[in-house]
Design a protein around this motif. Structure first.
Motif: not given
Length: 197
Positions: A135-138, A144-148, A154-157
């Protein structure tokens, strides 16, 4: 209850801030796992949290840095996982009480009661049943993880990831290369009269 910016290493959901002995820690509302930033476990448990790193990496990722964590042992041979970058420590549900040698009460930071899923509910919503990804933090959407892209929280799109800053020299070089159109350089009119008679 408002989620924190940390993501549970155990089940990849947003953790919730709690107070334990006046220290803000993060707890997973799904699996009950606990995240301690550097120094917090010592303050909460009342004993020094000296880690013995075991080497290697686990499949779990740091709640803050999002890098693979290393297995470790707390005194008493209690298995935990630690981040070698931020030095945070992740404990599964019952490991805090084992390390603290007794019950540690936790109070929700915003005053709401702590409601974690009952064991039978947790089985129904196991990680295998959850969609893979993050889940994008923004923006809060799932990808999918490949787009993080890893950010501090954390992870963002891709669309929420800040663009890298370039220097003036890099911009000039890129513009010069794209404006030329050919390897010979720009067209120059050598018949121009400069008026030096």
């Amino acid at each position: 209850m408002a989620p924190s910016s940390k993501i549970c290493p155990g089940c990849e959901v947003a953790m919730v801030p709690f107070l334990a002995k006046g220290v803000e820690i993060d707890c997973c509302p799904k699996c009950g796992g606990l995240w301690f930033d550097f120094g917090e476990l010592t303050r909460v448990a009342g004993r020094k949290a000296e880690l013995e790193l075991m080497g290697g990496h686990t499949s779990r990722r740091c709640a803050f840095c999002r890098i693979s964590m290393e297995p470790a042992l707390l005194p008493g041979a209690i298995p935990v996982e630690a981040c070698t970058a931020c030095r945070g420590i992740y404990l599964d549900e019952d490991e805090l009480e084992e390390f603290a040698r007794g019950h540690v009460s936790m109070t929700p930071r915003d005053g709401h009661p702590w409601k974690r899923a009952r064991p039978e509910q947790r089985k129904e919503t196991s990680t295998a049943a959850q969609p893979q990804g993050f889940e994008c933090v923004r923006c809060g959407l799932r990808f999918p993880y490949s787009e993080g892209n890893a950010l501090r929280g954390g992870l963002a799109c891709r669309s929420c990831t800040p663009r890298p800053q370039t220097t003036e020299a890099e911009r000039r070089s890129a513009n010069r290369d794209s404006d030329l159109g050919h390897a010979g350089g720009p067209d120059v009119d050598f018949d121009f009269d400069f008026g030096f008679d």
